[in-house]
Structure formats: C-alpha cells, structure tokens
Write a protein that holds these residues in place. Structure first.
Motif, PDB file in Angstrom:
ATOM      1  N   GLY A 109       0.797  -1.219   0.000  1.00  0.00           N
ATOM      2  CA  GLY A 109       0.000   0.000   0.000  1.00  0.00           C
ATOM      3  C   GLY A 109       0.828   1.266   0.000  1.00  0.00           C
ATOM      4  N   ASN A 110       0.225   2.336  -0.535  1.00  0.00           N
ATOM      5  CA  ASN A 110       0.867   3.650  -0.562  1.00  0.00           C
ATOM      6  C   ASN A 110       0.714   4.386   0.754  1.00  0.00           C
ATOM      7  N   ASP A 111      -0.349   4.111   1.478  1.00  0.00           N
ATOM      8  CA  ASP A 111      -0.674   4.930   2.636  1.00  0.00           C
ATOM      9  C   ASP A 111      -0.212   4.342   3.974  1.00  0.00           C
ATOM     10  N   ASN A 165       0.761 -11.029   9.347  1.00  0.00           N
ATOM     11  CA  ASN A 165       0.706 -10.663   7.938  1.00  0.00           C
ATOM     12  C   ASN A 165       1.939  -9.856   7.558  1.00  0.00           C
ATOM     13  N   ALA A 166       2.400 -10.028   6.321  1.00  0.00           N
ATOM     14  CA  ALA A 166       3.545  -9.271   5.820  1.00  0.00           C
ATOM     15  C   ALA A 166       3.037  -8.108   4.966  1.00  0.00           C
ATOM     16  N   PHE A 167       3.808  -7.001   4.991  1.00  0.00           N
ATOM     17  CA  PHE A 167       3.409  -5.780   4.302  1.00  0.00           C
ATOM     18  C   PHE A 167       4.596  -5.171   3.567  1.00  0.00           C
ATOM     19  N   TRP A 168       4.294  -4.455   2.475  1.00  0.00           N
ATOM     20  CA  TRP A 168       5.272  -3.622   1.781  1.00  0.00           C
ATOM     21  C   TRP A 168       4.683  -2.217   1.709  1.00  0.00           C
ATOM     22  N   GLY A 169       5.285  -1.281   2.445  1.00  0.00           N
ATOM     23  CA  GLY A 169       4.889   0.121   2.396  1.00  0.00           C
ATOM     24  C   GLY A 169       5.644   0.815   1.279  1.00  0.00           C
ATOM     25  N   LYS A 173       7.273   2.278   5.958  1.00  0.00           N
ATOM     26  CA  LYS A 173       7.698   2.015   4.582  1.00  0.00           C
ATOM     27  C   LYS A 173       8.588   0.779   4.548  1.00  0.00           C
ATOM     28  N   GLY A 174       8.636   0.133   3.383  1.00  0.00           N
ATOM     29  CA  GLY A 174       9.463  -1.051   3.231  1.00  0.00           C
ATOM     30  C   GLY A 174       8.766  -2.303   3.716  1.00  0.00           C
TER      31      GLY A 174
END
Length: 115
Positions: free
Chosen positions: A27-29, A41-45, A33-34
């Motif tokens: 997500g952009n928001d 859950n895994a995320f990419w900012g 970040k990163g």
C-alpha cells in the motif's frame, strides 16, 4: 552477515514466503515504509526512502530483513552474462521482479530526452 533491509517489493515478497507468511499486502498509505510484518501478515509500504525502509518500526510491527547473499539482483557481475538476469528478459524489465508492478512505471522502447 549478508542481511539488510529489503530494497524492493519483490525481495520482500520472496523473504516473507521463506518466513512462512501467507498474506502479503502492499500500500501507498502505510506509515511504515518497506518490508515489515504485523499480526501474522507481511506488508510492503511503498514510496519510502532508503532510510525509511531501514527504520525499525514502532509498536507491534517488526522489520523483515532480506538475505542479500542469495538474491541474484544484488550479486552484480563485472562482465556481460550469456543469459538475461531475473530483472530483464527479452529486452524488457520484469516489473514484478523489480518491485515496480502497479506503480505507473512504463518502459520506453527507445531512449528519450523527456521523462
């Protein structure tokens, strides 16, 4: 030790799979970040600077670090190779591999003077 923050979405996705996370969100928001995980859950900012992708996140979020020694995109060669790398095949950039998928990146066929 060969570990550093994940430089691209593709690296993050690969590392989270190694770690056993089945869900991956981009997500952009996101304020972080990163590459990181939270609540299983895994995320990419997206859109963060190198420093923002390196920061240790606050709260219950945990930074995911990538193994750069096993990633071919971070093992440069000093002479041409006989076959394309993972990022470039048939003269075009693999947008999924370089982390640009869905970010508006459109490669041009010929170099131009304008962006």
């Amino acid at each position: 030790d060969g570990h550093d923050f994940c430089h691209t979405r593709a690296m993050c996705n690969k590392q989270r799979q190694k770690m056993g996370f089945t869900e991956f969100f981009t997500g952009n928001d996101y304020p972080t970040k990163g590459c990181f995980y939270k609540n299983g859950n895994a995320f990419w900012g997206k859109n963060g600077t190198e420093d923002e992708k390196r920061e240790i996140p606050s709260g219950i979020k945990t930074r995911i670090f990538c193994d750069l020694t096993s990633d071919p995109t971070f093992s440069p060669t000093f002479s041409p190779t006989s076959s394309p790398t993972d990022l470039e095949k048939n003269g075009t950039i693999d947008q999924k591999a370089d982390g640009w998928e869905g970010d508006g990146y459109k490669p041009t066929k010929k170099p131009t003077l304008s962006p």
